[in-house]
Design an enzyme around this catalytic site. Structure first.
Site, PDB file in Angstrom:
ATOM      1  N   ASN A  65       0.835  -1.192   0.000  1.00 12.60           N
ATOM      2  CA  ASN A  65       0.000   0.000   0.000  1.00 12.60           C
ATOM      3  C   ASN A  65       0.878   1.253   0.000  1.00 12.60           C
ATOM      4  O   ASN A  65       2.066   1.194   0.317  1.00 12.60           O
ATOM      5  CB  ASN A  65      -0.892   0.044   1.247  1.00 12.60           C
ATOM      6  CG  ASN A  65      -1.716  -1.209   1.411  1.00 12.60           C
ATOM      7  OD1 ASN A  65      -2.457  -1.608   0.534  1.00 12.60           O
ATOM      8  ND2 ASN A  65      -1.571  -1.853   2.566  1.00 12.60           N
ATOM      9  N   HIS A  72       2.280  13.823  12.797  1.00 16.83           N
ATOM     10  CA  HIS A  72       1.842  13.773  14.191  1.00 16.83           C
ATOM     11  C   HIS A  72       0.502  13.041  14.302  1.00 16.83           C
ATOM     12  O   HIS A  72      -0.462  13.546  14.873  1.00 16.83           O
ATOM     13  CB  HIS A  72       1.787  15.188  14.764  1.00 16.83           C
ATOM     14  CG  HIS A  72       3.115  15.875  14.686  1.00 16.83           C
ATOM     15  ND1 HIS A  72       4.010  15.899  15.730  1.00 16.83           N
ATOM     16  CD2 HIS A  72       3.711  16.536  13.663  1.00 16.83           C
ATOM     17  CE1 HIS A  72       5.101  16.554  15.358  1.00 16.83           C
ATOM     18  NE2 HIS A  72       4.943  16.950  14.106  1.00 16.83           N
ATOM     19  N   HIS A  76       2.907   9.183  18.417  1.00 12.47           N
ATOM     20  CA  HIS A  76       3.893   9.881  17.596  1.00 12.47           C
ATOM     21  C   HIS A  76       4.942  10.597  18.425  1.00 12.47           C
ATOM     22  O   HIS A  76       4.784  10.812  19.626  1.00 12.47           O
ATOM     23  CB  HIS A  76       3.213  10.875  16.644  1.00 12.47           C
ATOM     24  CG  HIS A  76       2.521  12.013  17.320  1.00 12.47           C
ATOM     25  ND1 HIS A  76       1.206  11.947  17.732  1.00 12.47           N
ATOM     26  CD2 HIS A  76       2.947  13.265  17.671  1.00 12.47           C
ATOM     27  CE1 HIS A  76       0.852  13.086  18.290  1.00 12.47           C
ATOM     28  NE2 HIS A  76       1.906  13.911  18.278  1.00 12.47           N
ATOM     29  N   HIS A  82       9.292  20.780  15.636  1.00 12.68           N
ATOM     30  CA  HIS A  82       7.835  20.853  15.611  1.00 12.68           C
ATOM     31  C   HIS A  82       7.330  22.203  16.121  1.00 12.68           C
ATOM     32  O   HIS A  82       6.256  22.652  15.731  1.00 12.68           O
ATOM     33  CB  HIS A  82       7.266  19.718  16.466  1.00 12.68           C
ATOM     34  CG  HIS A  82       5.780  19.706  16.620  1.00 12.68           C
ATOM     35  ND1 HIS A  82       4.915  19.879  15.566  1.00 12.68           N
ATOM     36  CD2 HIS A  82       4.994  19.546  17.730  1.00 12.68           C
ATOM     37  CE1 HIS A  82       3.665  19.820  16.005  1.00 12.68           C
ATOM     38  NE2 HIS A  82       3.687  19.626  17.311  1.00 12.68           N
ATOM     39  N   HIS A 211       5.220  21.804  24.748  1.00 15.15           N
ATOM     40  CA  HIS A 211       5.767  22.111  23.425  1.00 15.15           C
ATOM     41  C   HIS A 211       6.758  23.270  23.508  1.00 15.15           C
ATOM     42  O   HIS A 211       7.903  23.170  23.055  1.00 15.15           O
ATOM     43  CB  HIS A 211       4.634  22.475  22.460  1.00 15.15           C
ATOM     44  CG  HIS A 211       3.789  21.334  22.033  1.00 15.15           C
ATOM     45  ND1 HIS A 211       2.767  20.829  22.811  1.00 15.15           N
ATOM     46  CD2 HIS A 211       3.810  20.587  20.903  1.00 15.15           C
ATOM     47  CE1 HIS A 211       2.189  19.825  22.169  1.00 15.15           C
ATOM     48  NE2 HIS A 211       2.806  19.648  21.009  1.00 15.15           N
TER      49      HIS A 211
END
Length: 262
Positions: A65, A72, A76, A82, A211
């Site tokens: 496939n 993300h 992940h 990021h 983050h």
């Protein structure tokens, strides 16, 4: 014991089953819940699987496939690139980061009772210190994983994202928690939720500290982890290797943990 003997013993224990390999990833496919950002921001599209051939005229002896998916998606890895605060690190992309850091000790902080009572529960620096008082200090170069019991919600997008009044409600770290862990020189932070931050973290100062601050300090994030209840507070080894995307900001992963049996 020499390093060679240690690895030989580990290999033997893996074969015998005395060291178990725990799957920390959720299934990845078209129904996997993904983060939903409000307008005008763009979102990661749903995972799509396209058949190239399936033992047919396009390939009589093989099946394969091609995929459409975001970096993300599902379980992940967040690389420093990021987030805007980590964009300038030369080793901050998935193809440049030092692989030595992708395998390391895991500290698993169980917050599942608190999160069952309050989906907006925040793990604070004091909460981490209390955990260390019971289980031992968090080592430099290790991972910290927040166990919340959230991963079974992954079967339902509505339950997993848990949005009410236009605000997602899911547990995560406070600002001072992230600051404290960076001071402990951890490699990275992981959660069972769709992202590494709490659902309400956009209201924090600074916003989205997992983050903002982790990537500012060239640290890593893991999201949508599963089966953390199968890991001890200390003693597991985490393997969290992203695909080697060129200039990648993250990658779906099959996160694994090595755990001594019993």
């Amino acid at each position: 014991m020499t390093a060679g003997n240690t690895l030989t013993q580990l290999a033997s224990m893996l074969v015998s089953g005395d060291v178990e390999v725990i799957d920390l990833a959720v299934p990845l496919g078209p129904t996997t819940p993904l983060i939903k950002l409000p307008p005008p921001f763009k979102n990661t599209p749903a995972v799509k699987v396209h058949t190239i051939s399936n033992y047919d005229d396009d390939g009589p002896f093989w099946s394969w496939n091609w995929l459409e998916l975001g970096e993300h998606s599902g379980t992940h890895f967040d690389a420093p690139h990021h987030w805007i605060t980590g964009r300038d690190f030369a080793d901050g992309a998935t193809d440049t980061l030092p692989v030595q850091k992708l395998v390391g000790p895991a500290n698993v902080i169980d917050c599942s009772e608190a999160t069952a009572a309050d989906p907006d529960f925040l793990l604070t620096a004091d909460g981490v210190r209390a955990w260390e008082a019971e289980h031992g200090e968090i080592e430099a170069g290790s991972w910290v994983l927040m166990r919340t019991g959230w991963h079974p919600r992954n079967r339902s997008e509505a339950e997993f994202l848990n949005v009410t009044d236009n605000m997602p409600h899911s547990p995560g770290p406070s600002v001072d928690c992230v600051e404290y862990l960076i001071g402990k020189d951890i490699v990275g932070w992981g959660t069972e939720c769709v992202g590494t931050d709490a659902g309400i973290a956009g209201t924090f100062d600074p916003p989205y500290p997992a983050h903002n601050l982790l990537h500012k300090n060239n640290r890593y994030g893991l999201a949508s982890l599963a089966n953390l209840e199968k890991l001890p507070p200390k003693g597991a080894i985490l393997i969290a290797a992203p695909l080697k995307f060129v200039d990648g900001t993250g990658s779906p992963i099959r996160a694994l943990a090595l755990v001594p049996k019993g």
